[in-house]
Structures are given as structure tokens and as C-alpha cells.
Design a protein around this motif. Structure first.
Motif, PDB file in Angstrom:
ATOM      1  N   GLN A   1       0.913  -1.471   0.237  1.00  0.00           N
ATOM      2  CA  GLN A   1       0.157   0.202  -0.138  1.00  0.00           C
ATOM      3  C   GLN A   1       0.325   1.268  -0.206  1.00  0.00           C
ATOM      4  OE1 GLN A   1      -2.992   0.269  -1.035  1.00  0.00           O
ATOM      5  NE2 GLN A   1      -2.650  -2.433  -0.484  1.00  0.00           N
ATOM      6  N   TRP A   2       1.611   1.119   1.297  1.00  0.00           N
ATOM      7  CA  TRP A   2       3.102   2.331   0.765  1.00  0.00           C
ATOM      8  C   TRP A   2       3.561   2.677  -0.296  1.00  0.00           C
ATOM      9  CZ3 TRP A   2       2.767   6.134   3.852  1.00  0.00           C
ATOM     10  CH2 TRP A   2       2.054   6.175   5.323  1.00  0.00           C
ATOM     11  N   SER A   3       3.657   1.448  -1.472  1.00  0.00           N
ATOM     12  CA  SER A   3       4.142   1.666  -2.510  1.00  0.00           C
ATOM     13  C   SER A   3       3.426   2.118  -3.855  1.00  0.00           C
ATOM     14  CB  SER A   3       4.759   0.482  -2.860  1.00  0.00           C
ATOM     15  OG  SER A   3       5.744   0.496  -1.754  1.00  0.00           O
ATOM     16  N   LYS A   4       1.959   1.764  -3.830  1.00  0.00           N
ATOM     17  CA  LYS A   4       1.183   1.814  -4.588  1.00  0.00           C
ATOM     18  C   LYS A   4       0.639   3.335  -4.307  1.00  0.00           C
ATOM     19  CE  LYS A   4      -3.864   1.046  -5.180  1.00  0.00           C
ATOM     20  NZ  LYS A   4      -5.694   0.018  -4.369  1.00  0.00           N
ATOM     21  N   LEU A   5       0.668   3.797  -3.162  1.00  0.00           N
ATOM     22  CA  LEU A   5       0.858   5.648  -2.660  1.00  0.00           C
ATOM     23  C   LEU A   5       1.775   6.311  -3.004  1.00  0.00           C
ATOM     24  CD1 LEU A   5      -0.674   8.004  -0.911  1.00  0.00           C
ATOM     25  CD2 LEU A   5       1.012   7.797   0.854  1.00  0.00           C
ATOM     26  N   GLY A   6       3.412   5.645  -3.002  1.00  0.00           N
ATOM     27  CA  GLY A   6       4.135   6.096  -3.773  1.00  0.00           C
ATOM     28  C   GLY A   6       4.268   6.421  -5.475  1.00  0.00           C
ATOM     29  N   ILE A   7       3.504   5.609  -5.595  1.00  0.00           N
ATOM     30  CA  ILE A   7       3.384   5.178  -7.303  1.00  0.00           C
ATOM     31  C   ILE A   7       2.432   5.916  -7.543  1.00  0.00           C
ATOM     32  CG2 ILE A   7       2.172   3.820  -9.279  1.00  0.00           C
ATOM     33  CD1 ILE A   7       4.056   1.563  -7.692  1.00  0.00           C
ATOM     34  N   ASP A   8       1.245   6.070  -6.999  1.00  0.00           N
ATOM     35  CA  ASP A   8       0.091   7.465  -7.102  1.00  0.00           C
ATOM     36  C   ASP A   8       0.267   8.478  -7.360  1.00  0.00           C
ATOM     37  OD1 ASP A   8      -1.919   5.225  -8.407  1.00  0.00           O
ATOM     38  OD2 ASP A   8      -3.045   5.057  -5.600  1.00  0.00           O
ATOM     39  N   ILE A   9       1.712   9.000  -6.898  1.00  0.00           N
ATOM     40  CA  ILE A   9       1.541  10.095  -6.154  1.00  0.00           C
ATOM     41  C   ILE A   9       2.899  10.729  -7.405  1.00  0.00           C
ATOM     42  CG2 ILE A   9       2.776  12.277  -4.901  1.00  0.00           C
ATOM     43  CD1 ILE A   9       2.121  10.379  -2.463  1.00  0.00           C
ATOM     44  N   LEU A  10       3.763   9.996  -8.105  1.00  0.00           N
ATOM     45  CA  LEU A  10       4.393  10.224  -8.762  1.00  0.00           C
ATOM     46  C   LEU A  10       4.365   9.971 -10.054  1.00  0.00           C
ATOM     47  CD1 LEU A  10       8.139   8.855  -7.620  1.00  0.00           C
ATOM     48  CD2 LEU A  10       7.434  10.522  -7.710  1.00  0.00           C
ATOM     49  N   LEU A  11       2.989   9.480  -9.952  1.00  0.00           N
ATOM     50  CA  LEU A  11       2.368   8.424 -12.037  1.00  0.00           C
ATOM     51  C   LEU A  11       1.115   9.442 -12.342  1.00  0.00           C
ATOM     52  CD1 LEU A  11       2.784   4.935 -12.112  1.00  0.00           C
ATOM     53  CD2 LEU A  11       4.657   7.002 -12.855  1.00  0.00           C
ATOM     54  N   GLY A  12       1.599  10.786 -13.097  1.00  0.00           N
ATOM     55  CA  GLY A  12       0.684  11.351 -13.747  1.00  0.00           C
ATOM     56  C   GLY A  12      -0.733  10.670 -14.675  1.00  0.00           C
ATOM     57  N   GLN A  13      -0.880  11.408 -15.189  1.00  0.00           N
ATOM     58  CA  GLN A  13      -2.515  11.527 -15.833  1.00  0.00           C
ATOM     59  C   GLN A  13      -2.124  10.511 -17.166  1.00  0.00           C
ATOM     60  OE1 GLN A  13      -3.290  12.876 -19.574  1.00  0.00           O
ATOM     61  NE2 GLN A  13      -4.495  11.318 -19.182  1.00  0.00           N
ATOM     62  N   PRO A  14      -0.814  10.090 -17.544  1.00  0.00           N
ATOM     63  CA  PRO A  14      -0.866   9.035 -18.933  1.00  0.00           C
ATOM     64  C   PRO A  14      -0.818   7.933 -18.269  1.00  0.00           C
ATOM     65  CG  PRO A  14       0.781  11.304 -18.841  1.00  0.00           C
ATOM     66  CD  PRO A  14      -0.624  11.275 -17.382  1.00  0.00           C
ATOM     67  N   CYS A  15      -0.530   7.607 -16.766  1.00  0.00           N
ATOM     68  CA  CYS A  15      -1.089   6.132 -16.631  1.00  0.00           C
ATOM     69  C   CYS A  15      -2.301   6.317 -17.027  1.00  0.00           C
ATOM     70  CB  CYS A  15      -0.508   6.463 -15.192  1.00  0.00           C
ATOM     71  SG  CYS A  15      -0.080   4.818 -14.557  1.00  0.00           S
ATOM     72  N   ASP A  16      -3.460   6.483 -16.602  1.00  0.00           N
ATOM     73  CA  ASP A  16      -4.903   6.646 -16.333  1.00  0.00           C
ATOM     74  C   ASP A  16      -5.563   5.944 -17.895  1.00  0.00           C
ATOM     75  OD1 ASP A  16      -5.652   6.219 -13.557  1.00  0.00           O
ATOM     76  OD2 ASP A  16      -4.563   8.101 -14.005  1.00  0.00           O
ATOM     77  N   LYS A  17      -4.617   6.432 -19.038  1.00  0.00           N
ATOM     78  CA  LYS A  17      -4.734   6.060 -19.691  1.00  0.00           C
ATOM     79  C   LYS A  17      -5.207   4.649 -20.250  1.00  0.00           C
ATOM     80  CE  LYS A  17      -2.729   9.653 -22.897  1.00  0.00           C
ATOM     81  NZ  LYS A  17      -1.220  10.081 -23.456  1.00  0.00           N
ATOM     82  N   VAL A  18      -6.555   4.283 -20.938  1.00  0.00           N
ATOM     83  CA  VAL A  18      -6.811   2.500 -21.534  1.00  0.00           C
ATOM     84  C   VAL A  18      -6.268   2.303 -23.003  1.00  0.00           C
ATOM     85  CG1 VAL A  18      -8.612   1.299 -22.150  1.00  0.00           C
ATOM     86  CG2 VAL A  18      -9.119   3.583 -20.950  1.00  0.00           C
TER      87      VAL A  18
END
Length: 389
Positions: free
Chosen positions: A194-211
Motif C-alpha cells: 500500500q505504501w508503494s502504491k501511494l508513492g506510485i500514485d503520487i509520482l505517476l501522472g495522468q498518462p498512467c490512466d490511459k486505457v
């Protein structure tokens, strides 16, 4: 009797055909895809892929009889390693090692290996082996690694796609509409990172939410393995697990980011309500640290956006709450000046608007950050309505 003779005839014909096909394969090579299970370390969370080539024409004592080609190699001793890693400029390279050494490494860390023997012609096998050996040359072996688009798995996919049937890149192996972020979530949630997930969510921007397209899904080793198994044109001669791993059921940690940030919000709120002088000095010092660290994070996000080659760290909506200007205001949190009061008034209103739009933005923001943003709102509002009056 005639039926029996006909059956025997067809059986013999089939056997001769099979023997002829084998005889035509003069390469003496067997090429397989090795898919390694995820490990405990963050860099190993998503698994690994490599090619294995067995040359039956060589003796058992020959080091080149059973070789693994690995595109996931990097050098910790490289000059400026950490800076290059952060900037997205770190060069990975292909390496070769004996299969037994490769297997022992993964078995020692309890990471399983699945082998898929590829159905290739003799010419295709020779072409792939020559390509891999040519890549081992010093002038060819290095490439700029990209976790999503150019990694140890996509390199193997592209080699196979270039030299054999490519229909396996067409069929999706994940539900349609799956984004890059959702794909990596499956591994982070499964392993309680979960902490790694948080760090990844903070660092990775909108392109990571592309299909993802069907081919883009294959950046994950398990997905490439599944794609080969489910290809419309058979690509796999055999599929086996090379050894059994020890399965353990790890209990989930209670101190997830959501719990920790929620507790922090409650504790700071309770301390700030106290009239004790020590509690008041503590909250004033905490406010300086809170806004300094938030501002520092904002600067890091700006750097990751404009100062690196990482494609997924662009357009980061976390900057809506992690303002770089906080790092300067942190030194004036206890000031009575009018501009400081106005700054915190704007901050508190803006943060409320961010929370209202939290689930409607084009980028997925981690819900664990909501208590943290509430803390920013609370401490900003306190500066406006209480401490600076």
C-alpha cells in the motif's frame, strides 16, 4: 481388416510426417520464454521475463548449451546511477548466463519460473539466436529502459513479433478499458504494498490512466505469457512450471497510508485544541514541517514532469494539492502579515475544491491522501480564523 490396415497406414503416415518435420529442424535449438513470479522487492513486484535457448548439438559441459538472455540487467556501479535512474536516463542492457545459475537465483528467493517452449521453425530459431547474440555486443546491448513501453518483457515480445506470427498481440488478456494504473494495482494490492502504491500514485501522472491496447497490456510478464497461451495461431509447444515455490499467507499490515494519515489528522486536531503552551508550540512547528514537506513534494513533481524522460510522470494532478509555493510559506506559517493570512485563505478554499473534484478528475488520485488534504485545509483555516487574528 481393411479398416485396421487403413488406420495403421494413417498412423504411420502421421509418424513419418512428424519425423520429417523434426528432421527438417536442423538448428538443434529449443527456444522458450521464461516468466518469473513476482518477488518481495519493489523492483521485482511485477515479475520478470527472459529467453532460454538450449542447443542440443553442444555437449553438456559446454557453457553455451543452455543460455538465458536477460534484458533486465543494469549496473549499480554506473557513474551517476541514482540521478540517471530518477531522470529516466538509466541504460539497461541484455546479458547472458547459464540457465542453472539463473534458476538458482530465483529459486533462492522463492520466485517460481514458468517455461513456454515456442513453436518456431529452424530458420526462425537461428534468426532469433543470431539477433540475441548480436545484441550482446558492447555496441548493441544497451537501451534506455521504460517500465511501460520498453522493458525486459516488451523487448522479448518485439523480437518474437518481428520473427514470427504476431497475432498474439491482438487479443486482449485483461478486461477492455483497463488502464496502466489498474494493471499495476493488481500486483500492488495482491502483495499488500500500500505504501508503494501511494508513492506510485503520487509520482505517476495522468498518462498512467490511459486505457491500454491489447499489445500494451503485454508490458507485464504474466500478460505476455497469457497472450502466447491464448494466441489464435498456436505458438506454444509445451508449458510447465520448472519448480514448486513455497506459498505463504502474509497478513495485511494495519498501518496503511489511509490509517496513518487519518490518525495524524485526528492527533494534530486534538493537540491544536489544547491551550497548553507546549502543545501550541508543537503545532506551530508541525505546521512549518507540514507545508515545507508538501512544497518539497510539489517541486519534485515539477521536476519529474519537466526534468526527466519518464513519460508517465507528466501532467500530474497531484500538484493541485502539493503546491511548490508551500516550501516558501513554511518559513512564515506563524507570521501575522496580511499576505500570509490571504495565502492560507486561498489554500484552504482551493483544497476544498480539490476534494470536491477528487473522484471526477482525469487522473486517479489515491484516496489515502484525502485525510492529508483535510489536514492541509484544517491547518490553513486555523491560520486564517484563529492564530493570525
Amino acid at each position: 481388416m481393411n479398416k485396421l490396415l487403413k488406420s495403421l497406414f494413417f498412423i504411420c503416415l502421421l509418424a513419418l510426417t512428424k519425423f520429417g518435420a523434426l528432421a527438417q529442424d536442423s538448428s538443434h535449438l529449443r527456444i522458450s520464454l521464461l516468466t518469473c513470479a513476482p518477488g518481495d522487492e519493489l523492483y521485482a513486484t511485477f515479475g520478470h521475463s527472459a529467453y532460454r535457448i538450449v542447443d542440443s548439438s553442444k555437449s553438456f559441459n559446454d557453457n553455451f548449451r543452455d543460455v538465458v538472455y536477460n534484458y533486465g540487467t543494469f549496473n549499480f556501479d554506473d557513474d551517476g546511477f541514482y540521478l540517471k535512474f530518477v531522470q529516466g536516463k538509466l541504460l539497461y542492457y541484455v546479458s547472458a548466463e547459464g540457465f542453472q545459475d539463473f534458476r538458482d537465483t530465483y529459486q533462492s528467493t522463492n520466485r517460481g519460473i514458468t517455461e513456454q517452449v515456442l513453436d518456431l521453425t529452424a530458420a526462425e530459431k537461428i534468426t532469433i539466436q543470431n539477433f540475441l547474440n548480436n545484441n550482446l555486443r558492447e555496441e548493441n546491448r544497451y537501451y534506455k529502459y521504460d517500465f511501460f513501453f520498453d522493458n525486459c518483457t516488451t523487448r522479448l515480445r518485439d523480437i518474437l513479433k518481428k520473427n514470427h506470427d504476431s497475432s498474439f498481440t491482438i487479443k486482449p488478456v485483461m478486461p477492455l478499458g483497463t488502464t496502466f494504473r489498474q494493471a499495476i494495482y493488481q500486483y500492488l494490492d495482491k502483495n499488500d504494498k500500500q505504501w508503494s502504491k501511494l508513492g506510485i500514485d503520487i509520482l505517476l501522472g495522468q498518462p498512467c490512466d490511459k486505457v491500454m491496447t491489447a499489445e500494451q497490456m503485454q508490458f507485464l510478464p504474466d500478460n505476455l505469457m497469457t497472450s502466447l497461451d491464448s494466441a489464435s495461431h498456436p505458438l506454444i509447444l509445451s508449458h510447465q512450471n520448472l519448480y514448486t515455490i513455497n506459498t505463504t499467507s502474509d497478513s495485511k499490515s494495519f498501518f496503511s497510508p489511509l490509517v496513518v494519515f487519518s490518525l495524524l489528522l485526528v492527533i494534530i486536531a486534538l493537540i491544536s485544541l489544547s491551550k497548553n503552551k507546549f502543545a501550541q508550540r508543537f503545532t506551530q512547528g508541525f505546521d512549518g514541517l507540514l507545508f515545507f514537506l508538501t512544497g518539497l513534494l510539489g517541486i519534485i513533481l515539477i521536476f519529474m514532469w519537466f526534468g526527466t524522460d519518464h513519460s508517465m510522470t507528466k501532467n500530474n494532478f497531484n500538484l493541485l494539492w502539493a503546491w511548490p509555493t508551500h516550501i516558501l510559506v513554511a518559513f512564515f506559517v506563524n507570521s501575522k502579515k496580511d499576505w500570509v493570512k490571504k495565502y492560507f485563505a486561498v489554500t484552504s478554499v482551493a483544497m476544498v475544491m480539490v476534494l470536491l473534484a477528487w473522484f471526477f478528475l482525469k487522473q486517479h488520485l489515491n484516496v489515502s491522501l484525502i485525510p492529508f488534504v483535510l489536514l492541509l485545509i484544517y491547518r490553513s483555516a486555523t491560520k486564517v480564523f484563529f492564530e493570525n487574528n
